[in-house]
Design a protein around this motif. Structure first.
Motif, PDB file in Angstrom:
ATOM      1  N   MET A 117      37.718  46.270  22.124  1.00 24.64           N
ATOM      2  CA  MET A 117      38.804  46.807  22.956  1.00 24.64           C
ATOM      3  C   MET A 117      38.251  47.434  24.230  1.00 24.64           C
ATOM      4  O   MET A 117      38.639  47.091  25.332  1.00 24.64           O
ATOM      5  N   ASN A 118      37.254  48.314  24.067  1.00 26.90           N
ATOM      6  CA  ASN A 118      36.716  48.952  25.271  1.00 26.90           C
ATOM      7  C   ASN A 118      35.946  47.977  26.132  1.00 26.90           C
ATOM      8  O   ASN A 118      35.963  48.071  27.340  1.00 26.90           O
ATOM      9  N   ASN A 119      35.257  47.051  25.442  1.00 32.37           N
ATOM     10  CA  ASN A 119      34.530  46.053  26.207  1.00 32.37           C
ATOM     11  C   ASN A 119      35.455  45.299  27.139  1.00 32.37           C
ATOM     12  O   ASN A 119      35.055  44.857  28.196  1.00 32.37           O
ATOM     13  N   PHE A 120      36.701  45.205  26.719  1.00 25.56           N
ATOM     14  CA  PHE A 120      37.704  44.538  27.545  1.00 25.56           C
ATOM     15  C   PHE A 120      37.729  45.121  28.945  1.00 25.56           C
ATOM     16  O   PHE A 120      37.795  44.400  29.934  1.00 25.56           O
ATOM     17  N   PHE A 121      37.664  46.462  29.055  1.00 25.13           N
ATOM     18  CA  PHE A 121      37.786  47.102  30.367  1.00 25.13           C
ATOM     19  C   PHE A 121      36.486  47.092  31.171  1.00 25.13           C
ATOM     20  O   PHE A 121      36.492  47.402  32.351  1.00 25.13           O
ATOM     21  N   GLU A 122      35.381  46.697  30.518  1.00 30.36           N
ATOM     22  CA  GLU A 122      34.106  46.573  31.246  1.00 30.36           C
ATOM     23  C   GLU A 122      34.223  45.579  32.404  1.00 30.36           C
ATOM     24  O   GLU A 122      33.463  45.632  33.359  1.00 30.36           O
ATOM     25  N   LYS A 123      35.178  44.677  32.294  1.00 31.65           N
ATOM     26  CA  LYS A 123      35.324  43.691  33.377  1.00 31.65           C
ATOM     27  C   LYS A 123      35.775  44.354  34.679  1.00 31.65           C
ATOM     28  O   LYS A 123      35.682  43.767  35.744  1.00 31.65           O
ATOM     29  N   PHE A 124      36.260  45.624  34.570  1.00 32.04           N
ATOM     30  CA  PHE A 124      36.670  46.369  35.771  1.00 32.04           C
ATOM     31  C   PHE A 124      35.583  47.324  36.257  1.00 32.04           C
ATOM     32  O   PHE A 124      35.820  48.183  37.092  1.00 32.04           O
ATOM     33  N   SER A 125      34.379  47.189  35.693  1.00 33.01           N
ATOM     34  CA  SER A 125      33.282  48.077  36.089  1.00 33.01           C
ATOM     35  C   SER A 125      32.903  47.842  37.558  1.00 33.01           C
ATOM     36  O   SER A 125      33.002  46.725  38.076  1.00 33.01           O
ATOM     37  N   LEU A 126      32.404  48.910  38.186  1.00 31.02           N
ATOM     38  CA  LEU A 126      31.993  48.819  39.600  1.00 31.02           C
ATOM     39  C   LEU A 126      30.866  47.823  39.811  1.00 31.02           C
ATOM     40  O   LEU A 126      30.693  47.328  40.927  1.00 31.02           O
ATOM     41  N   ILE A 127      30.115  47.548  38.748  1.00 30.86           N
ATOM     42  CA  ILE A 127      28.998  46.620  38.942  1.00 30.86           C
ATOM     43  C   ILE A 127      29.500  45.216  39.308  1.00 30.86           C
ATOM     44  O   ILE A 127      28.741  44.396  39.791  1.00 30.86           O
ATOM     45  N   HIS A 128      30.781  44.988  39.093  1.00 31.00           N
ATOM     46  CA  HIS A 128      31.346  43.680  39.456  1.00 31.00           C
ATOM     47  C   HIS A 128      31.902  43.629  40.877  1.00 31.00           C
ATOM     48  O   HIS A 128      32.402  42.593  41.308  1.00 31.00           O
ATOM     49  N   ILE A 129      31.864  44.748  41.596  1.00 29.91           N
ATOM     50  CA  ILE A 129      32.377  44.698  42.969  1.00 29.91           C
ATOM     51  C   ILE A 129      31.396  43.937  43.850  1.00 29.91           C
ATOM     52  O   ILE A 129      30.218  44.305  43.916  1.00 29.91           O
ATOM     53  N   PRO A 130      31.842  42.889  44.511  1.00 35.79           N
ATOM     54  CA  PRO A 130      30.932  42.167  45.410  1.00 35.79           C
ATOM     55  C   PRO A 130      30.490  43.071  46.559  1.00 35.79           C
ATOM     56  O   PRO A 130      31.279  43.900  47.030  1.00 35.79           O
ATOM     57  N   ASP A 131      29.259  42.928  47.009  1.00 32.87           N
ATOM     58  CA  ASP A 131      28.730  43.744  48.112  1.00 32.87           C
ATOM     59  C   ASP A 131      29.649  43.726  49.332  1.00 32.87           C
ATOM     60  O   ASP A 131      29.809  44.723  50.019  1.00 32.87           O
ATOM     61  N   THR A 132      30.252  42.545  49.566  1.00 33.18           N
ATOM     62  CA  THR A 132      31.098  42.407  50.756  1.00 33.18           C
ATOM     63  C   THR A 132      32.344  43.285  50.681  1.00 33.18           C
ATOM     64  O   THR A 132      32.971  43.560  51.691  1.00 33.18           O
ATOM     65  N   GLU A 133      32.708  43.705  49.460  1.00 31.78           N
ATOM     66  CA  GLU A 133      33.859  44.597  49.317  1.00 31.78           C
ATOM     67  C   GLU A 133      33.472  46.059  49.568  1.00 31.78           C
ATOM     68  O   GLU A 133      34.329  46.925  49.627  1.00 31.78           O
ATOM     69  N   ILE A 134      32.178  46.341  49.671  1.00 30.46           N
ATOM     70  CA  ILE A 134      31.753  47.732  49.878  1.00 30.46           C
ATOM     71  C   ILE A 134      31.094  47.919  51.246  1.00 30.46           C
ATOM     72  O   ILE A 134      31.474  48.786  52.020  1.00 30.46           O
ATOM     73  N   GLN A 135      30.097  47.102  51.525  1.00 28.57           N
ATOM     74  CA  GLN A 135      29.307  47.236  52.755  1.00 28.57           C
ATOM     75  C   GLN A 135      30.182  47.332  54.011  1.00 28.57           C
ATOM     76  O   GLN A 135      30.932  46.406  54.317  1.00 28.57           O
ATOM     77  N   GLY A 136      30.091  48.463  54.686  1.00 30.74           N
ATOM     78  CA  GLY A 136      30.829  48.642  55.941  1.00 30.74           C
ATOM     79  C   GLY A 136      32.337  48.768  55.771  1.00 30.74           C
ATOM     80  O   GLY A 136      33.076  48.707  56.748  1.00 30.74           O
ATOM     81  N   ARG A 137      32.820  48.943  54.533  1.00 27.79           N
ATOM     82  CA  ARG A 137      34.254  48.999  54.281  1.00 27.79           C
ATOM     83  C   ARG A 137      34.673  50.370  53.744  1.00 27.79           C
ATOM     84  O   ARG A 137      33.850  51.118  53.242  1.00 27.79           O
ATOM     85  N   ALA A 138      35.951  50.641  53.849  1.00 28.94           N
ATOM     86  CA  ALA A 138      36.506  51.841  53.218  1.00 28.94           C
ATOM     87  C   ALA A 138      36.909  51.485  51.785  1.00 28.94           C
ATOM     88  O   ALA A 138      37.479  50.429  51.552  1.00 28.94           O
ATOM     89  N   VAL A 139      36.552  52.348  50.850  1.00 31.01           N
ATOM     90  CA  VAL A 139      36.874  52.116  49.443  1.00 31.01           C
ATOM     91  C   VAL A 139      37.738  53.282  48.951  1.00 31.01           C
ATOM     92  O   VAL A 139      37.336  54.444  49.041  1.00 31.01           O
TER      93      VAL A 139
END
Ligand code: ADP
Ligand code: MG
Length: 381
Positions: free
Chosen positions: A1-23
């Motif tokens: 069940m909890n592993n289910f939400f691991e798919k929303f972990s920050l480690i899955h954010i692509p660099d392009t969604e962070i680098q130089g962007r507002a989060v």
């Protein structure tokens, strides 16, 4: 069940969604303010969100922090001041100004904090459109506000999916820790220590966990109602009137055998007079609770044993010390309990799981989900 939400972990954010962007990061900075300053023993919720904020900064993103605080009139300004210990902070009161300010100022390397979300129409109504000026400037949304996530509010629920949506490190750690306390998979000798002033959700927790527990150690003003219902005089003690008729005689529920009164005197429980107030559990009760905590395999503690703000903290001290020393796995939840840990000089490492959530923790333990988690689940359907 909890592993289910691991798919929303920050480690899955692509660099392009962070680098130089507002989060956009929804945090829970609803922490106690004393005389205009963040209370040093009550900053746990801020501290526990730092890892997520730093993760974004280290990858070249600009965190935009949004939070509620207490009542509508409350300001997050004292929190902005406190945050300056860690970051270069820009405090903004108005969303519409944001794009304007963004053009004038270089926000890179800074952390932006907005004013109390409860000051804006839409938040309590679960309508996130009031956040559009921020949403349109951000590349993604992170929920790092586990303690608030039992509420279907605009910045927590409706917003999910309007941007690529993730769950912060602390949020996922909470889910992982609380999985130990799944009521259908508890070890045989599990003990619940319950205190505080008001029953609220704690009553539901008590009723749903009781069949699965070995003991409930009851302190705080919660015990006063049980004592009275079992025929003891409780004098002028604070009582939250709720219906406990179905559980009041449960032999699993252990009540104080001695208490501390309004004069600081220790009284046996049958010596409480009509004019007395019960303000803490007594030393014999503390010792009894300690023995049981040390014999348990799993212990969950929520709520202070006494009115600790007024120096009635000995009972809570006995419990927290036993929790630190026991070989049982331990979970401590709720802001008050956390403040006691700090005040009494214990460190978080002495306990297995520390939840920043009070109401959210209780609701998650009872139902196994939260409104916000349901919103994330829908994203994957
Ligand atoms: P709240 O929901 O207001 O945070 P809690 O149920 O979490 O209340 O309980 C925390 C409060 O309980 C603390 O303020 C503490 O002083 C109070 N408390 C604990 N024991 C007693 C008692 N015996 N009499 C009155 N208040 C108590
Ligand atoms: Mg509380």
């Amino acid at each position: 069940m909890n592993n289910f939400f691991e798919k929303f972990s920050l480690i899955h954010i692509p660099d392009t969604e962070i680098q130089g962007r507002a989060v956009l990061i929804r945090v829970d900075f609803n922490v106690p303010i004393t005389e205009g300053h963040v209370d040093d023993t009550g900053d746990g919720r801020i501290q526990s969100s730092l890892k997520t904020i730093r993760y974004v900064m280290e990858r070249g993103g600009t965190p935009i922090l949004i939070s509620h605080h207490g009542k509508k009139e409350d300001s997050l300004l004292p929190i902005a001041e406190y945050l300056k210990k860690f970051f270069d902070v820009v405090f903004l009161k108005n969303f519409e100004d944001f794009s304007q300010e963004k053009n004038n100022k270089n926000f890179h390397g800074k952390v932006i904090l907005f004013e109390n979300l409860r000051q804006f129409d839409g938040e309590l109504e679960n309508d996130s459109s009031y956040l559009n000026p921020l949403i349109s400037e951000s590349s993604c949304y992170i929920n790092e506000a586990f303690p608030a996530s039992h509420r279907a509010h605009g910045s927590l629920d409706d917003i999910v999916g309007r941007l690529p949506s993730y769950l912060g490190f602390q949020f996922l750690a909470e889910l992982e820790g609380l999985a130990l306390f799944n009521k259908d998979h508890l070890p045989q000798n599990t003990t619940l220590v319950l205190g505080g002033a008001k029953f609220g959700t704690k009553l539901n927790l008590l009723k749903s966990f009781l069949p699965h527990l070995e003991y409930v150690l009851m302190g705080g003003a919660l015990a006063n109602l049980f004592l009275r219902e079992r025929g003891f005089e409780v004098g002028k003690s604070f009582i939250d009137e709720v219906d406990i008729s179905d559980i009041k005689d449960s032999e699993k529920i252990i009540l104080p055998i001695d208490i501390v009164d309004q004069e600081g005197d220790i009284l046996r429980i049958d010596r409480v007079g009509r004019n007395d107030s019960i303000l803490d559990i007594g030393p014999e009760t503390g010792a009894l609770f300690e023995t049981i905590i040390k014999k348990s395999a799993l212990v969950l503690w929520n709520g202070p044993m006494g009115k600790y703000e007024d120096n009635y903290y000995e009972g809570s001290h006995a419990v927290v010390k036993a929790m630190a020393e026991t070989t049982a796995r331990t979970l401590i939840g709720g802001g008050d309990s956390l403040a006691i840990i700090k005040k009494e000089g214990f460190s978080e490492e002495q306990f297995d799981v520390i939840s920043m959530g009070g109401g959210a923790m209780l609701e998650y333990l009872i139902s196994g989900t939260l409104p916000v988690l349901e919103a994330y689940k829908k994203l994957t359907q």
